[in-house]
Scaffold this active site. Structure first.
Site, mmCIF file in Angstrom:
data_model
loop_
_atom_site.group_PDB
_atom_site.id
_atom_site.type_symbol
_atom_site.label_atom_id
_atom_site.label_comp_id
_atom_site.label_asym_id
_atom_site.label_seq_id
_atom_site.Cartn_x
_atom_site.Cartn_y
_atom_site.Cartn_z
ATOM 1 N N ALA A 254 0.847 -1.190 0.000
ATOM 2 C CA ALA A 254 0.000 0.000 0.000
ATOM 3 C C ALA A 254 0.881 1.237 0.000
ATOM 4 C CB ALA A 254 -0.902 0.003 1.239
ATOM 5 N N LYS A 255 0.258 2.382 -0.312
ATOM 6 C CA LYS A 255 1.042 3.611 -0.404
ATOM 7 C C LYS A 255 1.700 3.967 0.928
ATOM 8 C CE LYS A 255 -0.904 5.595 -4.527
ATOM 9 N NZ LYS A 255 -2.135 6.014 -5.142
ATOM 10 N N ARG A 256 1.138 3.455 2.033
ATOM 11 C CA ARG A 256 1.733 3.791 3.340
ATOM 12 C C ARG A 256 3.010 2.979 3.609
ATOM 13 N NH1 ARG A 256 -2.823 0.959 4.084
ATOM 14 N NH2 ARG A 256 -2.496 -1.165 4.786
#
Ligand code: GLU
Length: 283
Positions: A254-256
């Site tokens: 995920a982008k995190r």
């Protein structure tokens, strides 16, 4: 001679690209380049609250660093709002859209009251409250300035198109059944005047995309996209939904997950060839 292939990579500038995006982009790029076709880049930036120009710049920079090239121009969705409005108007003129005045909180309350409400791809399905509003009440509420979203009357849409199938490359045709996945999907709302589903299908059509490649997580969306294509008489691409890259913990990236961001890998001294290999595309 086989018809020319056109693929695209269509990220949303809501964060930095990571290895999962690299895999998706490399896959679409390779498919086009191997076949002497075109590879397009599209920035899906209609969600003004979440998208940022600096992420859009970073996407182009990271892809170029990775060694990808794309056919110009890059399509930026926010520059085409009038086109999406035109599609909404065409669907509305055929009686396939209705205004929905329900707030998210009101829908949640209604769904909770139903108890065993059916769930779709994005959570509980909309129970159809505003589809049943009399025309006079709709007009009066709009005249009063009440905020509303536009929903697709999916049953009416399917009645207009008849049964549909989509072609998954390598697997063959599958039957389209958007109702249990999306119910009456929102195609426009005040803060996002055209939905992802509407923009992506319109753009794939105007850009002449022949093979839509994207992660398997977006396969449910294809049911709705195929319906919109049929309603609008747009050309129908083939689809290839690929597996998602997962981290060491087995979860999808995920982008995190900052460590797998392309710029973090680059800053850590990885070469483009190493990162391509990490994304599943060794030279
Ligand atoms: N913009 C979408 C995303 O970043 C991808 C859309 C698509 O490939 O159809 O998840």
């Amino acid at each position: 001679m086989a018809a020319s292939i056109v693929t695209r990579f269509a990220p949303s500038p809501t964060g930095f690209l990571h290895l999962g995006h690299a895999m998706s982009a490399l896959y679409a790029w390779r498919r086009a380049r191997e076949a002497g076709g075109r590879f397009l880049l599209r920035l899906e930036d209609i969600d003004a609250a979440r998208c940022r120009p600096e992420y859009a710049d970073a996407i182009l920079e990271d892809l170029a660093w990775l060694g990808l090239d794309w056919d110009e121009p890059v399509r930026v969705q926010s520059a085409h709002m009038a086109e999406y409005r035109g599609v909404l108007d065409a669907l509305a003129a055929r009686g396939l859209l209705y205004p929905c005045f329900c707030t998210r909180a009101a829908i949640a309350r209604e769904v909770a009251a139903i108890g065993n409400a059916p769930h779709g791809a994005d959570g509980p399905l909309y129970p159809g409250t505003c589809r049943r509003l009399p025309a006079g009440e709709r007009a009066a509420r709009i005249a009063r300035g009440e905020v509303y979203a536009l929903r697709l009357d999916t049953a009416a849409a399917l009645a207009a198109t008849g049964p549909l199938t989509a072609e998954e490359e390598g697997e063959g045709a599958f039957r389209i059944d958007p109702a249990p996945l999306f119910g009456d999907a929102v195609l426009a709302r005040k803060d996002t005047p055209a939905s992802y589903h509407l923009c992506v299908t319109h753009d794939d059509a105007v850009q002449g995309v022949t093979l839509v490649t994207r992660g398997i997580d977006l396969k449910p969306a294809t049911h709705l996209h195929r319906l919109l294509q049929a309603l609008m008489g747009w050309p129908v691409p083939r689809w290839r939904h690929h597996m998602l890259l997962t981290g060491p913990d087995g979860r999808r990236l995920a982008k995190r997950d900052r460590a797998v961001a392309l710029r973090a890998l680059r800053a850590a001294g990885r070469s483009p060839a190493e990162v391509r290999a990490m994304a599943g595309f060794p030279d």
